[in-house]
Structure formats: C-alpha cells, structure tokens
Design a protein around this motif. Structure first.
Motif, mmCIF file in Angstrom:
data_model
loop_
_atom_site.group_PDB
_atom_site.id
_atom_site.type_symbol
_atom_site.label_atom_id
_atom_site.label_comp_id
_atom_site.label_asym_id
_atom_site.label_seq_id
_atom_site.Cartn_x
_atom_site.Cartn_y
_atom_site.Cartn_z
ATOM 1 N N ALA A 98 36.176 47.784 1.227
ATOM 2 C CA ALA A 98 36.352 47.043 0.138
ATOM 3 C C ALA A 98 37.570 47.729 -0.855
ATOM 4 C CB ALA A 98 34.792 47.481 -0.509
ATOM 5 N N PRO A 99 38.317 46.436 -1.361
ATOM 6 C CA PRO A 99 39.291 46.663 -2.212
ATOM 7 C C PRO A 99 39.239 47.987 -3.187
ATOM 8 C CG PRO A 99 39.357 44.488 -1.627
ATOM 9 C CD PRO A 99 37.918 45.011 -1.356
ATOM 10 N N GLU A 100 37.867 47.407 -3.740
ATOM 11 C CA GLU A 100 37.485 48.517 -5.087
ATOM 12 C C GLU A 100 37.467 50.100 -4.517
ATOM 13 O OE1 GLU A 100 33.622 46.630 -3.756
ATOM 14 O OE2 GLU A 100 36.083 45.913 -4.078
ATOM 15 N N ALA A 101 37.347 50.209 -3.343
ATOM 16 C CA ALA A 101 36.933 51.561 -2.770
ATOM 17 C C ALA A 101 38.172 52.044 -2.289
ATOM 18 C CB ALA A 101 35.927 51.604 -1.394
ATOM 19 N N THR A 102 39.287 51.106 -1.909
ATOM 20 C CA THR A 102 40.504 51.808 -1.373
ATOM 21 C C THR A 102 41.629 51.469 -2.665
ATOM 22 O OG1 THR A 102 41.277 49.557 -0.877
ATOM 23 C CG2 THR A 102 40.050 50.781 0.945
ATOM 24 N N HIS A 103 41.172 51.330 -3.624
ATOM 25 C CA HIS A 103 42.028 51.148 -4.681
ATOM 26 C C HIS A 103 43.157 50.280 -4.642
ATOM 27 C CE1 HIS A 103 39.904 54.770 -6.086
ATOM 28 N NE2 HIS A 103 40.089 55.465 -4.884
ATOM 29 N N GLN A 104 42.929 49.196 -3.987
ATOM 30 C CA GLN A 104 43.334 47.842 -3.789
ATOM 31 C C GLN A 104 44.651 47.886 -2.768
ATOM 32 O OE1 GLN A 104 42.170 45.175 -5.279
ATOM 33 N NE2 GLN A 104 40.807 46.711 -6.320
ATOM 34 N N VAL A 105 44.525 49.117 -1.935
ATOM 35 C CA VAL A 105 45.383 49.002 -0.709
ATOM 36 C C VAL A 105 44.608 48.265 0.453
ATOM 37 C CG1 VAL A 105 46.566 50.469 0.933
ATOM 38 C CG2 VAL A 105 46.438 51.085 -1.415
ATOM 39 N N PRO A 106 44.991 47.465 1.055
ATOM 40 C CA PRO A 106 44.291 46.519 2.061
ATOM 41 C C PRO A 106 44.351 47.502 3.110
ATOM 42 C CG PRO A 106 45.939 45.284 1.322
ATOM 43 C CD PRO A 106 46.146 46.582 0.773
ATOM 44 N N ILE A 107 42.704 47.792 3.627
ATOM 45 C CA ILE A 107 42.943 48.898 5.028
ATOM 46 C C ILE A 107 41.509 48.337 5.898
ATOM 47 C CG2 ILE A 107 42.009 51.294 5.425
ATOM 48 C CD1 ILE A 107 43.198 52.201 2.961
ATOM 49 N N ALA A 108 41.871 48.146 6.946
ATOM 50 C CA ALA A 108 40.847 47.998 8.033
ATOM 51 C C ALA A 108 40.739 48.969 9.332
ATOM 52 C CB ALA A 108 41.002 46.638 8.648
ATOM 53 N N LEU A 109 39.684 49.058 9.882
ATOM 54 C CA LEU A 109 39.407 49.909 10.952
ATOM 55 C C LEU A 109 39.251 48.858 12.087
ATOM 56 C CD1 LEU A 109 39.022 51.813 8.539
ATOM 57 C CD2 LEU A 109 37.517 53.143 10.221
ATOM 58 N N ILE A 110 39.700 49.416 13.224
ATOM 59 C CA ILE A 110 39.244 48.609 14.503
ATOM 60 C C ILE A 110 38.940 49.878 15.658
ATOM 61 C CG2 ILE A 110 40.629 46.720 14.280
ATOM 62 C CD1 ILE A 110 42.834 47.924 16.206
#
Length: 245
Positions: free
Chosen positions: A87-99
C-alpha cells in the motif's frame, strides 16, 4: 523475509529509445525491455509521460509468509499477477512490490567483447526522504533490511542511511537544509558498478555518452563518474573499485 532486490522498473516515454540508451550505458542487450545484471534486473516499460523510476520489486522466499508478516507490521498489500503490491500509504508513496524468489538469472549478453568495460551490477539505489527516522522505521523495522550505516556530513548537507539488501544497498538520502516533513519519499537515483572504471569511461565516451571525469568516491578505494545522458532522466553514477560502506 526479503532475500534480494529482484528488479527495478523504469517507465519511459519512448520505449525503444530508452532501451537503446541503456544498452549503450550497460554495454548489454535487453530481452523484451528487460536487462539482467549480476545482482538485479532493470525492466523498462512504456509510459506516456516523463521518464522515471517507477518501482522496486523485492524477492522473498515465501510470498504468503511475507504477506502475513507485513500485515502484522502494519504494511498491507494487494495480491495479484504473482506479486504483492504494498500500500502506498505504508511505503510513503514509494512503489514497492514483492515476488516469490526465483532461480538466479543469466546476465544479459554483452554488446561488445569487453566485460571489464561493461556495467556488471547495481551498487545502490537512492531514495530521497524528508524524514529519515520514518525511513528507518519502515525499511529497517517493517521490511527488515539491515541498517549498516547512518552517516551525516555537513559538507554533503545530507544524512545518509545505508540498508544492505543482498549484494547491494538501499540508500536513504535526506537533505539536511530542508528540515523534516511528512512529505512523500521519492525513488530517485541509481549507482551502477563496473569492473574497470577507466575502460568503462572510455567505452561510454567513444559511444557519445555525456559523462563527468572520474573522481574519488566517498568510499575509500572507489572512483565514480556521473552520467549525464542515456539514463532516461534517472540520476546516475558509475562506481569502480573495491570499497564498501
């Protein structure tokens, strides 16, 4: 939880031009817009706006376990297309994903014969943050990355935080003169490694890439040069030498 930074995503207005620029920069051929270096990939995607770094994609041993752990740590995500998008609000707007962690990939093939003059790996990815303590809480406390160094220097007008992630560093940079705020973080720049900085500089100069002259790096035992073109608007340096933070 996080095993490595699997790849970065760069979105560019002119896809073919951006891929060609990075083939020149790396000295390697892309496959369907994807480069594989020694410790990370770079995926270039089409974007009808200004070119920019658009995401970090981390690898984890178990996506299910990572999702449960992050939820407990207050970092919700959405599953889809074989990944967990935080969620962007949790990452402080840095787009992050996990695979899910996969087998290691072969390096993208060289354009020419000189491996030493190519780009071989990522040294660090830079995130600019107006709130370094918030960044420590997120990248160290919630994502579980290893904080190796916290350095401030008046000459740099900056506080720099270095989180180890596999064989590279996630660097958080705070501009001390701007004070603290709750503004978003920004996925900002890249530092690439080369086996031989003199040969890499000579190759890129011959190819018409705009560069600074090599200079001593902030880490003892390193040299760096800045790349002013062929980066699709991403602030970029190339580093050579054996220094580590």
């Amino acid at each position: 939880m996080i095993a490595a930074l699997d790849h970065l995503v760069l979105r560019a207005l002119f896809l073919d031009g951006a891929v060609g620029a990075y083939e020149t920069l790396f000295g390697r051929r892309a496959t369907n817009g994807l480069f594989r270096l020694g410790n990370v990939g770079l995926a270039i995607e089409d974007e009808a706006s200004t070119a920019h770094l658009s995401a970090m994609v981390f690898a984890t041993g178990s996506l299910d376990e990572a999702e449960r752990l992050l939820e407990r740590r207050g970092v919700p995500g959405v599953r889809g297309n074989d990944r967990l998008v935080l969620a962007p609000e949790a990452t402080h707007q840095v787009p992050i994903a996990l695979i899910q962690h996969k087998e290691s990939h072969a390096l993208s093939p060289l354009v020419g014969p000189d491996e030493a003059a190519s780009i071989s790996a990522l040294d660090h990815v830079v995130i600019r943050s107006p709130n370094p303590e918030r960044a420590v809480a997120f990248y160290g406390g919630r994502l579980g990355l290893d904080l190796r160094l916290d350095r401030s220097n008046p000459r740099w007008n900056a506080r720099l935080l270095f989180f180890r992630c596999g064989d590279l560093v996630v660097e958080i940079a705070h501009d001390s003169s701007r004070g603290l705020s709750d503004e978003p973080d920004q996925l900002w720049g890249l530092s690439w490694r080369t086996p031989d900085i003199a040969r890499c500089h000579a190759r890129l100069t011959k190819a018409g890439v705009e560069l600074s002259e090599p200079r001593e790096g902030r880490r003892a035992g390193t040299q760096v040069f800045t790349v002013h073109s062929h980066t699709a608007n991403v602030p970029t340096i190339v580093i050579g030498g054996l220094g580590r933070w």
